[in-house]
Enzyme design. Structure first.
Site, PDB file in Angstrom:
ATOM      1  N   LYS A  11       5.221  -5.899  27.033  1.00 27.81           N
ATOM      2  CA  LYS A  11       5.077  -4.888  28.863  1.00 27.81           C
ATOM      3  C   LYS A  11       5.863  -5.081  29.664  1.00 27.81           C
ATOM      4  O   LYS A  11       6.673  -6.730  29.208  1.00 27.81           O
ATOM      5  CB  LYS A  11       3.499  -5.471  29.656  1.00 27.81           C
ATOM      6  N   TYR A  51      -3.180   4.705  29.772  1.00 24.85           N
ATOM      7  CA  TYR A  51      -4.554   4.215  29.910  1.00 24.85           C
ATOM      8  C   TYR A  51      -5.423   5.583  31.053  1.00 24.85           C
ATOM      9  O   TYR A  51      -6.603   4.742  31.891  1.00 24.85           O
ATOM     10  CB  TYR A  51      -3.717   3.108  31.244  1.00 24.85           C
ATOM     11  N   ASN A 114       0.111  -9.154  31.399  1.00 21.61           N
ATOM     12  CA  ASN A 114      -0.389  -9.827  30.340  1.00 21.61           C
ATOM     13  C   ASN A 114      -0.033  -9.609  29.252  1.00 21.61           C
ATOM     14  O   ASN A 114      -0.383  -9.880  27.914  1.00 21.61           O
ATOM     15  CB  ASN A 114      -1.896  -9.842  30.097  1.00 21.61           C
ATOM     16  N   HIS A 117       0.456  -5.025  24.634  1.00 23.88           N
ATOM     17  CA  HIS A 117      -1.053  -4.203  24.334  1.00 23.88           C
ATOM     18  C   HIS A 117      -1.317  -4.392  23.057  1.00 23.88           C
ATOM     19  O   HIS A 117      -0.168  -4.612  22.204  1.00 23.88           O
ATOM     20  CB  HIS A 117      -0.413  -2.692  24.877  1.00 23.88           C
ATOM     21  N   GLU A 128      -1.995   6.224  19.779  1.00 27.93           N
ATOM     22  CA  GLU A 128      -0.709   5.598  20.667  1.00 27.93           C
ATOM     23  C   GLU A 128       0.163   5.699  19.711  1.00 27.93           C
ATOM     24  O   GLU A 128       1.373   5.528  20.515  1.00 27.93           O
ATOM     25  CB  GLU A 128      -1.867   4.188  20.752  1.00 27.93           C
TER      26      GLU A 128
HETATM   27  P1  ATP Z   1      -4.273  -3.467  26.302  1.00 25.97           P
HETATM   28  O1  ATP Z   1      -5.639  -2.030  26.758  1.00 25.97           O
HETATM   29  O2  ATP Z   1      -3.116  -3.795  27.024  1.00 25.97           O
HETATM   30  O3  ATP Z   1      -4.141  -4.042  25.057  1.00 25.97           O
HETATM   31  P2  ATP Z   1      -7.255  -5.191  26.175  1.00 25.97           P
HETATM   32  O4  ATP Z   1      -7.129  -4.705  25.857  1.00 25.97           O
HETATM   33  O5  ATP Z   1      -7.048  -6.686  26.430  1.00 25.97           O
HETATM   34  O6  ATP Z   1      -5.061  -4.909  27.775  1.00 25.97           O
HETATM   35  P3  ATP Z   1      -8.308  -4.457  28.507  1.00 25.97           P
HETATM   36  O7  ATP Z   1      -9.241  -3.972  29.287  1.00 25.97           O
HETATM   37  O8  ATP Z   1      -7.872  -2.689  28.023  1.00 25.97           O
HETATM   38  O9  ATP Z   1      -7.444  -5.171  28.499  1.00 25.97           O
HETATM   39  O10 ATP Z   1      -7.015  -3.071  30.038  1.00 25.97           O
HETATM   40  C1  ATP Z   1      -5.987  -2.295  29.682  1.00 25.97           C
HETATM   41  C2  ATP Z   1      -5.233  -3.223  31.243  1.00 25.97           C
HETATM   42  O11 ATP Z   1      -5.433  -3.351  32.654  1.00 25.97           O
HETATM   43  C3  ATP Z   1      -5.578  -5.311  30.221  1.00 25.97           C
HETATM   44  O12 ATP Z   1      -4.212  -5.954  29.743  1.00 25.97           O
HETATM   45  C4  ATP Z   1      -4.704  -5.480  31.890  1.00 25.97           C
HETATM   46  O13 ATP Z   1      -3.213  -5.246  31.826  1.00 25.97           O
HETATM   47  C5  ATP Z   1      -4.816  -4.210  33.108  1.00 25.97           C
HETATM   48  N1  ATP Z   1      -6.418  -4.952  33.048  1.00 25.97           N
HETATM   49  C6  ATP Z   1      -8.042  -5.046  32.698  1.00 25.97           C
HETATM   50  N2  ATP Z   1      -8.770  -5.423  34.050  1.00 25.97           N
HETATM   51  C7  ATP Z   1      -7.695  -6.213  34.843  1.00 25.97           C
HETATM   52  C8  ATP Z   1      -8.173  -6.621  36.449  1.00 25.97           C
HETATM   53  N3  ATP Z   1      -9.491  -7.140  36.642  1.00 25.97           N
HETATM   54  N4  ATP Z   1      -6.834  -6.306  36.947  1.00 25.97           N
HETATM   55  C9  ATP Z   1      -6.328  -6.524  36.821  1.00 25.97           C
HETATM   56  N5  ATP Z   1      -5.762  -5.962  36.285  1.00 25.97           N
HETATM   57  C10 ATP Z   1      -6.561  -5.704  34.925  1.00 25.97           C
HETATM   58 MG    MG Z   2      -7.327  -2.265  26.291  1.00 25.52          MG
END
Ligand code: ATP
Ligand code: MG
Length: 139
Positions: A11, A51, A114, A117, A128
């Protein structure tokens, strides 16, 4: 084959911080083969589509803003049980909850920024991967 491939993005936060090399090293050290790889940047429409599952969440606007603010590295990875193995390697969404030795423990700054992805299913890994790479770019 879908069952042994996953899709990842390094990211914008991790690209800005100079962590492309460190993260790719952790990925290859963990036994993943790189099938496709590119530096690219998401448009607002790309990030909203990628997303879309989160479009009703309160953080959606912040997430789209973050994911479009600079280049990302997109990659397709191959390993047995790739989706689950890669989710284990990256660690919990919130780095405060991420296990020792995971990519997010080492490189993520916050639950929003974070570092990486990882696809959450074989079906989404295929969708994707195809979003970013033409068939001739998938080795
Ligand atoms: P990713 O899909 O990016 O691999 P993930 O599967 O661990 O991450 P998801 O629940 O799919 O988590 O959320 C997608 C992304 O949205 C997260 O990686 C983060 O960047 C963002 N995100 C999720 N929860 C929060 C939150 N509470 N506040 C801000 N950003 C968030
Ligand atoms: Mg996710």
């Amino acid at each position: 084959m879908a069952t042994n491939r996953t899709f990842t993005m390094i990211k914008p936060d991790a690209v800005e911080a100079g962590n492309i090399g460190g993260i790719l090293n952790m990925i290859t050290e963990a036994g993943f083969k790189i099938v496709s790889l590119k530096l690219t940047q998401l448009t607002t429409a790309d990030a909203q589509a990628f997303y879309a599952v989160h479009n009703a969440r309160p953080f959606f606007g912040e997430l789209v803003e973050f994911m479009t603010r600079g280049p990302i590295v997109a990659a397709i990875l191959e390993k047995d049980n790739a989706v689950e193995a890669f989710r284990t390697l990256i660690g919990a969404t919130n780095p405060a909850d991420a296990a020792e030795g995971t990519i997010r423990k080492k490189y993520a700054k916050s639950i929003g920024e974070n570092a990486v992805h990882g696809s959450d299913s074989d079906e989404n890994a295929a969708i994707e991967g195809a979003f970013h790479f033409a068939g001739r770019e998938q080795f």
